[in-house]
Design a protein around this motif. Structure first.
Motif, short mmCIF file in Angstrom:
data_model
loop_
_atom_site.label_atom_id
_atom_site.label_comp_id
_atom_site.label_asym_id
_atom_site.label_seq_id
_atom_site.Cartn_x
_atom_site.Cartn_y
_atom_site.Cartn_z
N TRP A 141 40.23 44.33 34.85
CA TRP A 141 39.13 44.23 35.81
C TRP A 141 39.45 43.11 36.77
CZ3 TRP A 141 38.58 46.58 31.27
CH2 TRP A 141 37.82 47.75 31.24
N ARG A 142 39.32 43.42 38.06
CA ARG A 142 39.61 42.44 39.11
C ARG A 142 38.41 42.35 40.03
NH1 ARG A 142 45.43 45.10 39.87
NH2 ARG A 142 46.50 43.99 38.18
N ALA A 143 38.14 41.13 40.47
CA ALA A 143 37.02 40.90 41.39
C ALA A 143 37.48 41.20 42.80
CB ALA A 143 36.53 39.47 41.29
N ASP A 144 36.62 41.88 43.54
CA ASP A 144 36.83 42.09 44.96
C ASP A 144 35.46 42.07 45.63
OD1 ASP A 144 35.68 44.67 44.79
OD2 ASP A 144 37.60 45.67 44.74
N PRO A 145 35.36 42.26 46.93
CA PRO A 145 34.05 42.17 47.59
C PRO A 145 32.99 43.13 47.03
CG PRO A 145 35.78 42.06 49.23
CD PRO A 145 36.44 42.37 47.91
N GLN A 146 33.41 44.24 46.40
CA GLN A 146 32.45 45.17 45.80
C GLN A 146 32.05 44.77 44.38
OE1 GLN A 146 35.40 46.55 47.32
NE2 GLN A 146 34.25 46.80 49.20
N GLY A 147 32.63 43.67 43.86
CA GLY A 147 32.35 43.23 42.49
C GLY A 147 33.56 43.45 41.60
N TRP A 148 33.34 43.42 40.30
CA TRP A 148 34.42 43.63 39.34
C TRP A 148 34.70 45.13 39.26
CZ3 TRP A 148 37.42 40.03 37.17
CH2 TRP A 148 36.98 38.71 37.24
N ARG A 149 35.98 45.50 39.46
CA ARG A 149 36.35 46.91 39.40
C ARG A 149 37.55 47.09 38.48
NH1 ARG A 149 36.23 49.93 44.90
NH2 ARG A 149 38.11 48.79 45.35
N ALA A 150 37.53 48.22 37.76
CA ALA A 150 38.62 48.53 36.84
C ALA A 150 39.83 49.02 37.63
CB ALA A 150 38.17 49.59 35.85
N HIS A 151 41.00 48.56 37.20
CA HIS A 151 42.27 49.01 37.75
C HIS A 151 43.10 49.56 36.60
CE1 HIS A 151 42.25 46.85 41.77
NE2 HIS A 151 41.17 46.39 41.16
N LEU A 152 43.53 50.80 36.71
CA LEU A 152 44.47 51.37 35.75
C LEU A 152 45.84 50.81 36.11
CD1 LEU A 152 45.24 53.33 33.46
CD2 LEU A 152 45.40 55.13 35.20
N VAL A 153 46.42 50.02 35.19
CA VAL A 153 47.69 49.34 35.52
C VAL A 153 48.87 49.86 34.70
CG1 VAL A 153 46.56 47.25 36.37
CG2 VAL A 153 47.20 47.42 33.94
N GLU A 154 48.58 50.62 33.63
CA GLU A 154 49.66 51.14 32.81
C GLU A 154 49.17 52.35 32.04
OE1 GLU A 154 52.41 49.74 29.02
OE2 GLU A 154 51.43 48.21 30.23
N GLU A 155 50.04 53.35 31.94
CA GLU A 155 49.75 54.50 31.10
C GLU A 155 50.99 54.77 30.26
OE1 GLU A 155 47.41 58.65 31.52
OE2 GLU A 155 48.85 58.25 33.11
N ARG A 156 50.79 54.84 28.94
CA ARG A 156 51.88 55.16 28.01
C ARG A 156 51.59 56.52 27.41
NH1 ARG A 156 52.89 49.52 24.66
NH2 ARG A 156 53.00 48.20 26.52
N PHE A 157 52.60 57.37 27.35
CA PHE A 157 52.38 58.71 26.85
C PHE A 157 53.68 59.34 26.39
CE2 PHE A 157 53.14 58.80 31.37
CZ PHE A 157 54.05 59.84 31.54
N GLU A 158 53.55 60.40 25.60
CA GLU A 158 54.68 61.21 25.16
C GLU A 158 54.46 62.62 25.66
OE1 GLU A 158 55.19 60.92 20.92
OE2 GLU A 158 54.92 58.74 20.95
#
Length: 149
Positions: A58-75
């Motif tokens: 979660w990162r703060a920006d002018p709209q508030g705290w927003r979720a950022h997908l930063v990694e996806e692990r999969f098979e």
């Protein structure tokens, strides 16, 4: 004359707040690391039956705290899984599967905890919360009360 020292109220803790998406019904609050609010959503792929892990910060920006997908692990391949990185993303081999590094805003972050997928939240301390035990309906996750960087 006696001095009266008032103790300032404690600041609310940085938390991950889970609510039912449509009704807004409170489900639970979980502590987050205030220096770097993050959590993983782990589940079993509905078609392949293989593990998937999505890492959110979660990162703060002018709209508030927003979720950022930063990694996806999969098979596996296909069935809604990435096959190639988009511009600015990186896909690396990771054991028997893949690791996609990205920075995608997901706002709001809403998941449907289907029981067959064993969808769970994994916190930084490795504590796991089985989301299907909280609700069978869509769950919204948001960071609250985290200090600004």
């Amino acid at each position: 004359m006696a001095a009266c020292w008032a103790t300032p109220p404690a600041a609310p803790a940085c938390e991950l707040v889970l609510t039912e998406h449509r009704s807004g019904q409170a489900l639970t609050r979980l502590p987050l690391n205030p220096a770097q609010p993050a959590a993983d959503v782990a589940f079993t792929h509905s078609v392949l039956g293989t593990p998937v892990l999505d890492r959110y910060v979660w990162r703060a920006d002018p709209q508030g705290w927003r979720a950022h997908l930063v990694e996806e692990r999969f098979e596996g391949e296909g069935y809604g899984l990435p096959s190639a990185p988009a511009p600015g993303e990186q896909m690396l081999r990771h054991g028997p599967g893949w690791r996609l590094l990205l920075n995608r805003v997901v706002d709001p972050l809403v998941v449907l905890p289907l029981p067959a997928q064993s969808m769970r939240l994994v916190l930084a301390d490795q504590r796991e919360v089985l989301l299907g035990q909280l609700s069978q309906k869509s769950i919204e996750m948001r960071a609250e009360n985290c200090p600004l960087p």
